[in-house]
Design an enzyme around this catalytic site. Sequence first.
Site, PDB file in Angstrom:
ATOM      1  N   GLY A   1      -0.135 -15.290  24.656  1.00 37.62           N
ATOM      2  CA  GLY A   1       0.220 -14.526  23.470  1.00 37.62           C
ATOM      3  C   GLY A   1       1.321 -13.511  23.758  1.00 37.62           C
TER       4      GLY A   1
ATOM      5  CE  LYS B   1      -3.855 -15.840  30.995  1.00 36.92           C
ATOM      6  NZ  LYS B   1      -3.726 -14.547  30.272  1.00 36.92           N
TER       7      LYS B   1
ATOM      8  CD  GLU C   1      -0.463 -14.308  31.256  1.00 38.15           C
ATOM      9  OE1 GLU C   1      -0.482 -13.156  30.817  1.00 38.15           O
ATOM     10  OE2 GLU C   1      -0.643 -15.308  30.550  1.00 38.15           O
TER      11      GLU C   1
ATOM     12  N   GLY D   1      -0.759  -8.202  29.212  1.00 47.99           N
ATOM     13  CA  GLY D   1      -1.399  -7.961  27.918  1.00 47.99           C
ATOM     14  C   GLY D   1      -2.162  -6.643  27.951  1.00 47.99           C
TER      15      GLY D   1
HETATM   16  C1  5RP Z   1      -0.254 -12.667  27.820  1.00 47.65           C
HETATM   17  C2  5RP Z   1      -1.664 -13.133  27.750  1.00 47.65           C
HETATM   18  C3  5RP Z   1      -2.698 -12.103  27.485  1.00 47.65           C
HETATM   19  O1  5RP Z   1      -3.638 -12.122  28.492  1.00 47.65           O
HETATM   20  C4  5RP Z   1      -3.334 -12.418  26.163  1.00 47.65           C
HETATM   21  O2  5RP Z   1      -2.320 -12.463  25.165  1.00 47.65           O
HETATM   22  C5  5RP Z   1      -4.398 -11.390  25.790  1.00 47.65           C
HETATM   23  O3  5RP Z   1      -3.790 -10.186  25.477  1.00 47.65           O
HETATM   24  P1  5RP Z   1      -4.601  -8.873  25.093  1.00 47.65           P
HETATM   25  O4  5RP Z   1      -5.343  -8.451  26.304  1.00 47.65           O
HETATM   26  O5  5RP Z   1      -3.530  -7.898  24.683  1.00 47.65           O
HETATM   27  O6  5RP Z   1      -5.512  -9.205  23.947  1.00 47.65           O
HETATM   28  O7  5RP Z   1      -1.991 -14.281  27.897  1.00 47.65           O
HETATM   29  O8  5RP Z   1       0.626 -13.743  28.022  1.00 47.65           O
END
Ligand code: 5RP
Length: 240
Positions: free
Chosen positions: A98, A96, A105, A29
Site C-alpha cells: 500500500g 502488502k 519488503e 508504513g
Molecule cells: C507498505 C506496506 C505497509 O506495510 C502496509 O501498507 C500497511 O501500512 P500501515 O501500517 O500504514 O497500515 O506494505 O508498502
Amino acid sequence: MTQDDAKRMAARRALEFVEDGMLLGLGSGSTSRMFIEELGERVKQGLRVRGIATSTASRQLAESLSIPIITFDDSPVLDLAVDGADEVGPGLALIKGGGGALLREKIVASAARKFIVIADSSKLVNQLGRFPLPVEVIQMALPVVTRKLDAFGLNPRLRYRPDGARFITDEGNFIVDCSCGEITDPAKTAADIRSIPGVVEHGLFLRMASVALIASDQGVIEVSKLYGDRYKKAISRLAS
Ligand code: 5RP
C-alpha cells in the site's frame, strides 16, 4: 481504542521478539514506523541491534533514532523482519505494498529467519482482495504489462501521487494497483502476475509470514497459519 492505538500495541508486542545482537528487517508504513520508534527507545536504553530498512523513509527514521543500518553485503540473512500489511488472510497470506515498498519488503522478509506481521484487526480478512493488489512494473513495460493484467481480469490502475505525478518506487519503477475482487486462489494469481515480463514484483506475500500480531481493544493476539474454519473461528473472536 483508535486504530493508531491498536497499531502501537502490535508494534510494542513485536519488541518482545527482539533480542540483543539481532539483525532486523525494518518494514514500511505507519505500523512499522511505530515499531521503529519503539525500537529506537530500546536502543537508547542499550539494546544492540542492526537493521536493514525496506524504504528510504524507514531508513531515515531508523538513522534519526541511532539504529545502525546495514546492507545485505554485511549479512544476507536476518534474524527477524517486522512489517505491516494491508490485508492478512487465511494461512497468513498477505497483501502488502500500500505504501509502494513491496519489492524491498519482500526481499527483506525472504532474508529473515522469522517474519512477523504487525497490524490492527481491520486488516484481517476471510479472503484477500478487497484491498487493491499492488504490482511493481518496469516503466517502459507499462502498456504491455497493463494489457496483460487486464487480460487476466485484474483491473489494473496506474498509481499516482497526491500531486498528480506518477508514483515512482524507491527502485525507480511504477506501481499498478489491481482491483481483483476476491482472490480465491492466491497462488494462481501470483503465478499469473509473475508470468508477465516487465513485472518486477507483486504484493502477494504467500507462505512468508511466521506469525501475525493483531491488535484490537481485546488486546494483541498471535494469529498463526490457520486455514478454513479454524482461521474463521480464530478471527471471528476479534470481530465480536
Ligand atoms: C507498505 C506496506 C505497509 O506495510 C502496509 O501498507 C500497511 O501500512 P500501515 O501500517 O500504514 O497500515 O506494505 O508498502
